[in-house]
Design a protein around this motif. Structure first.
Motif, PDB file in Angstrom:
ATOM      1  N   ILE A 350       0.812  -1.219   0.000  1.00 38.88           N
ATOM      2  CA  ILE A 350       0.000   0.000   0.000  1.00 38.88           C
ATOM      3  C   ILE A 350       0.848   1.272   0.000  1.00 38.88           C
ATOM      4  O   ILE A 350       0.351   2.354  -0.327  1.00 38.88           O
ATOM      5  N   TYR A 351       2.127   1.149   0.375  1.00 36.67           N
ATOM      6  CA  TYR A 351       3.014   2.314   0.366  1.00 36.67           C
ATOM      7  C   TYR A 351       3.881   2.366  -0.894  1.00 36.67           C
ATOM      8  O   TYR A 351       4.159   3.443  -1.424  1.00 36.67           O
ATOM      9  N   SER A 352       4.331   1.206  -1.333  1.00 38.71           N
ATOM     10  CA  SER A 352       5.281   1.159  -2.454  1.00 38.71           C
ATOM     11  C   SER A 352       4.633   0.817  -3.784  1.00 38.71           C
ATOM     12  O   SER A 352       5.225   1.043  -4.843  1.00 38.71           O
ATOM     13  N   GLY A 353       3.431   0.232  -3.725  1.00 30.53           N
ATOM     14  CA  GLY A 353       2.802  -0.228  -4.957  1.00 30.53           C
ATOM     15  C   GLY A 353       3.460  -1.461  -5.545  1.00 30.53           C
ATOM     16  O   GLY A 353       3.196  -1.833  -6.690  1.00 30.53           O
ATOM     17  N   SER A 354       4.304  -2.132  -4.747  1.00 30.26           N
ATOM     18  CA  SER A 354       5.062  -3.294  -5.225  1.00 30.26           C
ATOM     19  C   SER A 354       4.794  -4.503  -4.341  1.00 30.26           C
ATOM     20  O   SER A 354       4.586  -4.377  -3.120  1.00 30.26           O
ATOM     21  N   LEU A 355       4.832  -5.684  -4.961  1.00 34.29           N
ATOM     22  CA  LEU A 355       4.670  -6.942  -4.225  1.00 34.29           C
ATOM     23  C   LEU A 355       6.012  -7.571  -3.853  1.00 34.29           C
ATOM     24  O   LEU A 355       6.053  -8.705  -3.374  1.00 34.29           O
ATOM     25  N   VAL A 356       7.087  -6.839  -4.046  1.00 36.72           N
ATOM     26  CA  VAL A 356       8.419  -7.386  -3.772  1.00 36.72           C
ATOM     27  C   VAL A 356       8.561  -7.779  -2.306  1.00 36.72           C
ATOM     28  O   VAL A 356       9.058  -8.858  -1.981  1.00 36.72           O
ATOM     29  N   GLN A 357       8.122  -6.910  -1.399  1.00 45.40           N
ATOM     30  CA  GLN A 357       8.249  -7.213   0.029  1.00 45.40           C
ATOM     31  C   GLN A 357       7.442  -8.450   0.403  1.00 45.40           C
ATOM     32  O   GLN A 357       7.886  -9.281   1.193  1.00 45.40           O
ATOM     33  N   LEU A 358       6.257  -8.594  -0.173  1.00 46.49           N
ATOM     34  CA  LEU A 358       5.434  -9.767   0.104  1.00 46.49           C
ATOM     35  C   LEU A 358       6.144 -11.034  -0.351  1.00 46.49           C
ATOM     36  O   LEU A 358       6.115 -12.059   0.342  1.00 46.49           O
ATOM     37  N   GLY A 359       6.794 -10.974  -1.506  1.00 50.64           N
ATOM     38  CA  GLY A 359       7.540 -12.130  -1.990  1.00 50.64           C
ATOM     39  C   GLY A 359       8.672 -12.506  -1.057  1.00 50.64           C
ATOM     40  O   GLY A 359       8.910 -13.696  -0.792  1.00 50.64           O
ATOM     41  N   LYS A 360       9.364 -11.514  -0.530  1.00 51.97           N
ATOM     42  CA  LYS A 360      10.457 -11.776   0.411  1.00 51.97           C
ATOM     43  C   LYS A 360       9.926 -12.407   1.697  1.00 51.97           C
ATOM     44  O   LYS A 360      10.521 -13.353   2.238  1.00 51.97           O
ATOM     45  N   GLN A 361       8.817 -11.882   2.173  1.00 53.89           N
ATOM     46  CA  GLN A 361       8.227 -12.405   3.414  1.00 53.89           C
ATOM     47  C   GLN A 361       7.763 -13.848   3.230  1.00 53.89           C
ATOM     48  O   GLN A 361       7.966 -14.701   4.103  1.00 53.89           O
ATOM     49  N   ALA A 362       7.145 -14.128   2.094  1.00 56.39           N
ATOM     50  CA  ALA A 362       6.659 -15.483   1.826  1.00 56.39           C
ATOM     51  C   ALA A 362       7.820 -16.470   1.709  1.00 56.39           C
ATOM     52  O   ALA A 362       7.740 -17.602   2.198  1.00 56.39           O
ATOM     53  N   ALA A 364      10.778 -16.256   3.146  1.00 60.01           N
ATOM     54  CA  ALA A 364      11.342 -16.493   4.474  1.00 60.01           C
ATOM     55  C   ALA A 364      10.457 -17.419   5.293  1.00 60.01           C
ATOM     56  O   ALA A 364      10.946 -18.361   5.941  1.00 60.01           O
ATOM     57  N   ALA A 365       9.139 -17.177   5.269  1.00 66.47           N
ATOM     58  CA  ALA A 365       8.213 -18.026   6.027  1.00 66.47           C
ATOM     59  C   ALA A 365       8.260 -19.462   5.528  1.00 66.47           C
ATOM     60  O   ALA A 365       8.288 -20.413   6.325  1.00 66.47           O
ATOM     61  N   GLY A 366       8.269 -19.636   4.215  1.00 62.96           N
ATOM     62  CA  GLY A 366       8.310 -20.977   3.642  1.00 62.96           C
ATOM     63  C   GLY A 366       9.601 -21.706   3.947  1.00 62.96           C
ATOM     64  O   GLY A 366       9.589 -22.911   4.247  1.00 62.96           O
ATOM     65  N   ALA A 367      10.726 -20.993   3.882  1.00 62.63           N
ATOM     66  CA  ALA A 367      12.026 -21.624   4.133  1.00 62.63           C
ATOM     67  C   ALA A 367      12.131 -22.117   5.569  1.00 62.63           C
ATOM     68  O   ALA A 367      12.544 -23.256   5.824  1.00 62.63           O
ATOM     69  N   VAL A 368      11.755 -21.262   6.524  1.00 58.67           N
ATOM     70  CA  VAL A 368      11.836 -21.660   7.932  1.00 58.67           C
ATOM     71  C   VAL A 368      10.865 -22.792   8.233  1.00 58.67           C
ATOM     72  O   VAL A 368      11.211 -23.772   8.894  1.00 58.67           O
ATOM     73  N   GLY A 369       9.628 -22.670   7.739  1.00 58.98           N
ATOM     74  CA  GLY A 369       8.628 -23.702   8.005  1.00 58.98           C
ATOM     75  C   GLY A 369       9.042 -25.060   7.462  1.00 58.98           C
ATOM     76  O   GLY A 369       8.926 -26.079   8.155  1.00 58.98           O
ATOM     77  N   ALA A 370       9.522 -25.090   6.232  1.00 58.05           N
ATOM     78  CA  ALA A 370       9.917 -26.354   5.616  1.00 58.05           C
ATOM     79  C   ALA A 370      11.135 -26.959   6.316  1.00 58.05           C
ATOM     80  O   ALA A 370      11.179 -28.168   6.593  1.00 58.05           O
ATOM     81  N   TYR A 371      12.128 -26.126   6.601  1.00 53.69           N
ATOM     82  CA  TYR A 371      13.356 -26.602   7.255  1.00 53.69           C
ATOM     83  C   TYR A 371      13.046 -27.200   8.622  1.00 53.69           C
ATOM     84  O   TYR A 371      13.485 -28.308   8.958  1.00 53.69           O
ATOM     85  N   SER A 372      12.252 -26.472   9.416  1.00 60.28           N
ATOM     86  CA  SER A 372      11.923 -26.940  10.760  1.00 60.28           C
ATOM     87  C   SER A 372      11.076 -28.205  10.718  1.00 60.28           C
ATOM     88  O   SER A 372      11.325 -29.160  11.469  1.00 60.28           O
ATOM     89  N   PHE A 373      10.066 -28.235   9.849  1.00 57.41           N
ATOM     90  CA  PHE A 373       9.173 -29.388   9.783  1.00 57.41           C
ATOM     91  C   PHE A 373       9.927 -30.665   9.409  1.00 57.41           C
ATOM     92  O   PHE A 373       9.769 -31.703  10.059  1.00 57.41           O
ATOM     93  N   VAL A 374      10.747 -30.592   8.379  1.00 54.66           N
ATOM     94  CA  VAL A 374      11.449 -31.785   7.901  1.00 54.66           C
ATOM     95  C   VAL A 374      12.403 -32.312   8.965  1.00 54.66           C
ATOM     96  O   VAL A 374      12.414 -33.521   9.268  1.00 54.66           O
ATOM     97  N   LEU A 375      13.211 -31.436   9.547  1.00 61.38           N
ATOM     98  CA  LEU A 375      14.183 -31.913  10.524  1.00 61.38           C
ATOM     99  C   LEU A 375      13.506 -32.381  11.813  1.00 61.38           C
ATOM    100  O   LEU A 375      13.924 -33.366  12.422  1.00 61.38           O
TER     101      LEU A 375
END
Length: 424
Positions: A350-362, A364-375
């Motif tokens: 809503i401030y930048s008009g870009s979805l770049v930050q959302l992609g970065k957040q997703a 990071a969330a996916g990487a941590v979730g997958a790494y923790s779940f598997v191990l």
């Protein structure tokens, strides 16, 4: 130059965060059945003892390997490294004993603050396996998981020299990924490893002590001000913003959760209020320093609504997450992390008009979730197939406090206290 005010701030914030783990013990302890309360609370206190020692021995050396003497660092930089100078906190001790410090606070103050994050992250996982886990097996899991999962993930998130914030621009101010998504994913894995409790069904397992739940939630909320505001590293405007959001978001989450409870079940409950507060605290954790208070209130309210619905996923999908670690911490952590992609100051959509930050957040969330779940799944299965992770069925039905710890949470009278009744 040493700043006594800043040093004191960090140490007080560390004490607040450490107090959260006994608060979690009360919160979880009140949610289980009366004959499992000792077992549940001991899993939190066991985490304090074990992780506190491991953090000093080598945890800090892994999590913050790339902040000191880089010649002492070995491993895969950015993934799993270790600073051999920090084994046993040798280098941190030397810096803290220096007559004149270049830094505003001793390294050991920061070491202590970060230790409390590691402790509560491990303790959070235990709620997913309440009423049915062996204490010894839990302690083995906790030691292995914190070593191969939490310590590296803490480096990715909290290490400002080589972590995600510095290299990718991911926003996670106080641990939405490192703490909550990490613990929630591990909790889901262990729930699958241990299987369902005897008699698992919706409404079959009632909290035995709602006042304990409220007390625990209150202590958690109190300590969370240290968790979020303390992550600023100083008593400054960033800490003030984090503090206000830590008040407003969970307050709104309580309202959201109770509204859904009332609409669904016809009653707003004390356990629902406590759970809503925790859901809001989880969601605001990554976002507390990057949202205006108005957006913080919206985040909290939505988190209360979403997590209230999410706790029913275990019945629909067939996994027994005893105390809703998945529904509150995993779902709440993911929501708070992704929310930043839309509403974060300056970089959100809503401030930048870009979805770049959302992609970065997703990512990071996916990487941590997958790494923790598997191990966690691998570690849990290894323990279950060797020494066994779950108690015997008869011990579970009877209540595991006596079988595992030889104690009872509530003793109303002793045999020796019985007064014989005389008959005339």
């Amino acid at each position: 130059m040493l700043d006594q005010g800043q040093t004191g701030f960090i140490m007080i914030m560390a004490a607040l965060v450490l107090f959260m783990t006994p608060g979690l013990a009360f919160f979880y302890g009140g949610l289980v059945k009366a004959k499992s309360v000792i077992s549940m609370m001991m899993m939190s206190f066991g985490a304090i003892a074990l992780v506190g020692v491991l953090w000093v021995l080598y945890g800090y050396a892994i999590a913050f390997a790339n902040t000191g003497d880089h010649t002492a660092v070995t491993g895969i930089v950015g993934f799993f490294s270790i600073d051999w100078n920090q084994i046993g906190l040798g280098q941190a001790f030397e810096q803290s004993q220096a007559t004149k410090l270049a830094a505003p606070y001793p390294d050991l103050a920061f070491v202590g603050f970060q230790a409390t994050f590691a402790i509560i992250t491990v303790a959070l996982i235990s709620g997913a396996i309440a009423d049915r886990a062996k204490f010894g097996a839990w302690m083995i899991f906790a030691g292995v998981w914190v070593t191969v999962v939490y310590f590296p993930v803490a480096s990715w998130v909290f290490n400002l020299t080589s972590g995600w914030a510095a290299t990718w621009g991911v926003i996670d101010f106080a641990g939405g990924t490192a703490v909550h998504i990490n613990a929630g994913a591990a909790g889901l894995a262990l729930a699958l490893v241990l299987g369902k409790r005897v008699g698992f069904a919706k409404g079959a397992h009632k909290p035995h002590n709602p006042p304990f739940v409220l007390l625990g939630a209150a202590i958690l909320w109190f300590g969370w001000f240290g968790f979020n505001a303390g992550s600023a590293g100083a008593a400054n405007s960033t800490a003030a913003l984090a503090w206000v959001n830590t008040l407003a978001a969970p307050a709104a989450a309580v309202l959201g959760w109770l509204l859904i409870e009332k609409l669904k079940d016809g009653k707003a409950t004390s356990v629902g209020a406590a759970s809503g507060a925790v859901a809001g605290l989880v969601a605001i954790t990554p976002a507390c320093a990057n949202l205006t208070p108005g957006w913080g209130i919206l985040l909290g309210f939505l988190a209360g609504v979403i997590c209230c619905f999410a706790i029913d996923l275990k019945y629909k999908l067939g996994f027994d997450d005893s105390l809703d670690v998945v529904g509150v911490h995993l779902v709440g952590g993911i929501f708070g992390t992704l929310y930043l992609g839309i509403f974060a100051n300056t970089t959100g959509l809503i401030y930048s008009g870009s979805l770049v930050q959302l992609g970065k957040q997703a990512a990071a969330a996916g990487a941590v979730g997958a790494y923790s779940f598997v191990l966690a799944l691998v570690i849990g299965f290894a323990i279950e197939k060797t020494i066994g992770f779950r108690v015997k069925t008869e011990d579970e039905v009877a209540g595991i406090d006596t079988a595992v710890h030889g104690e009872e949470g509530y003793v109303l009278y002793e045999e020796s206290d019985k007064t014989p009744v005389s008959v005339r």
